[in-house]
Design a protein around this motif. Structure first.
Motif, PDB file in Angstrom:
ATOM      1  N   ARG A   1     -14.073  -3.345  22.156  1.00 12.29           N
ATOM      2  CA  ARG A   1     -15.403  -2.607  23.180  1.00 12.29           C
ATOM      3  C   ARG A   1     -14.130  -1.659  23.700  1.00 12.29           C
ATOM      4  N   ASN A   2     -12.829  -1.374  23.940  1.00 13.04           N
ATOM      5  CA  ASN A   2     -12.552  -0.909  24.707  1.00 13.04           C
ATOM      6  C   ASN A   2     -12.404   1.096  23.163  1.00 13.04           C
ATOM      7  N   PRO A   3     -12.958   2.432  23.978  1.00 16.88           N
ATOM      8  CA  PRO A   3     -12.868   3.894  22.789  1.00 16.88           C
ATOM      9  C   PRO A   3     -12.079   3.448  22.453  1.00 16.88           C
ATOM     10  N   HIS A   4     -10.691   3.087  22.889  1.00 20.59           N
ATOM     11  CA  HIS A   4      -9.308   3.041  21.665  1.00 20.59           C
ATOM     12  C   HIS A   4      -9.053   2.660  20.253  1.00 20.59           C
ATOM     13  N   HIS A   5     -10.522   1.715  20.445  1.00 18.32           N
ATOM     14  CA  HIS A   5      -9.877   0.963  18.851  1.00 18.32           C
ATOM     15  C   HIS A   5     -10.498   1.916  17.798  1.00 18.32           C
ATOM     16  N   VAL A   6      -9.196   1.486  16.879  1.00 18.97           N
ATOM     17  CA  VAL A   6     -10.012   2.397  15.591  1.00 18.97           C
ATOM     18  C   VAL A   6      -9.788   1.096  14.402  1.00 18.97           C
ATOM     19  N   ALA A   7     -10.879   0.662  14.119  1.00 22.51           N
ATOM     20  CA  ALA A   7     -10.851  -0.795  13.056  1.00 22.51           C
ATOM     21  C   ALA A   7      -9.857  -0.055  11.701  1.00 22.51           C
ATOM     22  N   ALA A   8     -10.167   1.345  11.419  1.00 24.46           N
ATOM     23  CA  ALA A   8      -9.781   1.253   9.784  1.00 24.46           C
ATOM     24  C   ALA A   8      -7.596   1.224   9.829  1.00 24.46           C
ATOM     25  N   VAL A   9      -7.411   1.061  11.215  1.00 22.20           N
ATOM     26  CA  VAL A   9      -5.580   0.489  11.710  1.00 22.20           C
ATOM     27  C   VAL A   9      -5.280  -0.625  11.763  1.00 22.20           C
ATOM     28  N   PHE A  10      -6.761  -1.396  11.602  1.00 24.33           N
ATOM     29  CA  PHE A  10      -6.313  -2.604  12.144  1.00 24.33           C
ATOM     30  C   PHE A  10      -6.971  -3.765  10.378  1.00 24.33           C
TER      31      PHE A  10
ATOM     32  N   GLU B   1      11.040  -5.781  18.961  1.00 22.49           N
ATOM     33  CA  GLU B   1       9.829  -5.642  18.353  1.00 22.49           C
ATOM     34  C   GLU B   1       8.287  -6.327  19.304  1.00 22.49           C
ATOM     35  N   ARG B   2       7.221  -6.646  18.972  1.00 23.17           N
ATOM     36  CA  ARG B   2       6.702  -6.888  20.312  1.00 23.17           C
ATOM     37  C   ARG B   2       4.966  -7.553  18.778  1.00 23.17           C
ATOM     38  N   SER B   3       4.699  -8.813  18.979  1.00 20.71           N
ATOM     39  CA  SER B   3       3.693  -9.616  18.603  1.00 20.71           C
ATOM     40  C   SER B   3       1.931  -9.905  19.564  1.00 20.71           C
ATOM     41  N   ASP B   4       2.753  -9.579  21.135  1.00 22.84           N
ATOM     42  CA  ASP B   4       1.587  -9.934  21.557  1.00 22.84           C
ATOM     43  C   ASP B   4       1.350  -8.318  22.692  1.00 22.84           C
ATOM     44  N   VAL B   5       1.398  -7.299  21.863  1.00 25.24           N
ATOM     45  CA  VAL B   5       0.658  -6.216  22.724  1.00 25.24           C
ATOM     46  C   VAL B   5      -1.236  -5.714  21.823  1.00 25.24           C
ATOM     47  N   GLU B   6      -1.197  -6.103  23.149  1.00 27.33           N
ATOM     48  CA  GLU B   6      -3.066  -5.727  22.392  1.00 27.33           C
ATOM     49  C   GLU B   6      -3.795  -4.241  23.191  1.00 27.33           C
ATOM     50  N   GLU B   7      -2.697  -3.731  23.356  1.00 28.78           N
ATOM     51  CA  GLU B   7      -2.762  -1.925  23.875  1.00 28.78           C
ATOM     52  C   GLU B   7      -1.280  -1.421  24.352  1.00 28.78           C
ATOM     53  N   TYR B   8      -1.818  -0.070  23.451  1.00 31.45           N
ATOM     54  CA  TYR B   8      -0.479   1.037  23.580  1.00 31.45           C
ATOM     55  C   TYR B   8      -0.733   2.381  23.948  1.00 31.45           C
ATOM     56  N   CYS B   9       0.397   2.871  24.461  1.00 39.46           N
ATOM     57  CA  CYS B   9       0.051   4.532  24.072  1.00 39.46           C
ATOM     58  C   CYS B   9       1.589   5.065  24.135  1.00 39.46           C
TER      59      CYS B   9
ATOM     60  N   ASN C   1       1.086  -1.245  -0.136  1.00 42.11           N
ATOM     61  CA  ASN C   1      -0.247   0.208   0.420  1.00 42.11           C
ATOM     62  C   ASN C   1       0.499   1.031  -0.077  1.00 42.11           C
ATOM     63  N   ASP C   2       0.392   2.190  -0.139  1.00 38.99           N
ATOM     64  CA  ASP C   2       0.871   3.465  -0.708  1.00 38.99           C
ATOM     65  C   ASP C   2       0.849   4.025   0.230  1.00 38.99           C
ATOM     66  N   ALA C   3       1.313   5.241   1.140  1.00 35.80           N
ATOM     67  CA  ALA C   3       1.905   5.360   2.475  1.00 35.80           C
ATOM     68  C   ALA C   3       0.633   6.517   2.987  1.00 35.80           C
ATOM     69  N   THR C   4      -0.211   7.182   2.061  1.00 40.46           N
ATOM     70  CA  THR C   4      -0.963   8.544   1.605  1.00 40.46           C
ATOM     71  C   THR C   4      -1.960   7.890   2.200  1.00 40.46           C
ATOM     72  N   GLN C   5      -2.197   6.494   1.233  1.00 35.49           N
ATOM     73  CA  GLN C   5      -3.558   5.187   1.906  1.00 35.49           C
ATOM     74  C   GLN C   5      -4.213   5.192   3.294  1.00 35.49           C
ATOM     75  N   LEU C   6      -2.908   4.717   4.228  1.00 34.68           N
ATOM     76  CA  LEU C   6      -2.914   4.846   5.055  1.00 34.68           C
ATOM     77  C   LEU C   6      -3.532   5.590   7.135  1.00 34.68           C
ATOM     78  N   PRO C   7      -4.051   5.071   7.392  1.00 37.64           N
ATOM     79  CA  PRO C   7      -4.566   5.984   8.320  1.00 37.64           C
ATOM     80  C   PRO C   7      -3.785   6.412   8.876  1.00 37.64           C
ATOM     81  N   PRO C   8      -3.369   7.775  10.181  1.00 35.48           N
ATOM     82  CA  PRO C   8      -2.478   8.017  10.892  1.00 35.48           C
ATOM     83  C   PRO C   8      -2.758   7.048  11.748  1.00 35.48           C
ATOM     84  N   LEU C   9      -1.405   6.871  12.448  1.00 35.31           N
ATOM     85  CA  LEU C   9      -0.995   5.739  13.788  1.00 35.31           C
ATOM     86  C   LEU C   9      -1.449   6.426  15.008  1.00 35.31           C
ATOM     87  N   PRO C  10      -2.471   6.013  15.715  1.00 26.95           N
ATOM     88  CA  PRO C  10      -2.949   7.223  17.138  1.00 26.95           C
ATOM     89  C   PRO C  10      -2.460   7.385  17.736  1.00 26.95           C
ATOM     90  N   ASP C  11      -2.274   8.164  18.813  1.00 33.39           N
ATOM     91  CA  ASP C  11      -1.468   8.033  20.586  1.00 33.39           C
ATOM     92  C   ASP C  11      -1.814   6.817  21.412  1.00 33.39           C
TER      93      ASP C  11
END
Length: 82
Positions: free
Chosen positions: A19-28, A40-48, A2-12
């Motif tokens: 179920r979490n209010p910080h879930h952004v389906a477009a990023v996934f 690099e970690r592959s088991d992260v469920e949430e980050y800030c 994918n072209d980088a211009t088509q990707l949604p920005p990664l939230p903080d």
């Protein structure tokens, strides 16, 4: 890929749990990676990024509702598209 211009920005603050209010389906819709303390970690469920923490499951332990128990780890967090 994918072209980088088509990707949604990664939230903080992002959560994999819908179920979490910080879930952004477009990023996934794209493959993302998390680097925690320069590894690099592959088991992260949430980050800030601004607060410098990630949440990861604690083995196979679950709470009384059947959701995995999480532990918060503090350090340097970076999110990126693969």
């Amino acid at each position: 890929m994918n072209d980088a211009t088509q990707l949604p920005p990664l939230p903080d603050h992002l959560s994999a749990d819908a179920r979490n209010p910080h879930h952004v389906a477009a990023v996934f819709e794209h493959d993302i990676g998390i680097r925690f303390n320069d590894k690099e970690r592959s088991d992260v469920e949430e980050y800030c990024i601004s607060e410098g923490w990630i949440k990861v499951p604690v083995g196979k332990k679950v709470d009384r509702k059947g959701y995995p128990l999480m532990i918060k780890l503090k350090g340097k967090v970076e999110a990126f598209y693969r």
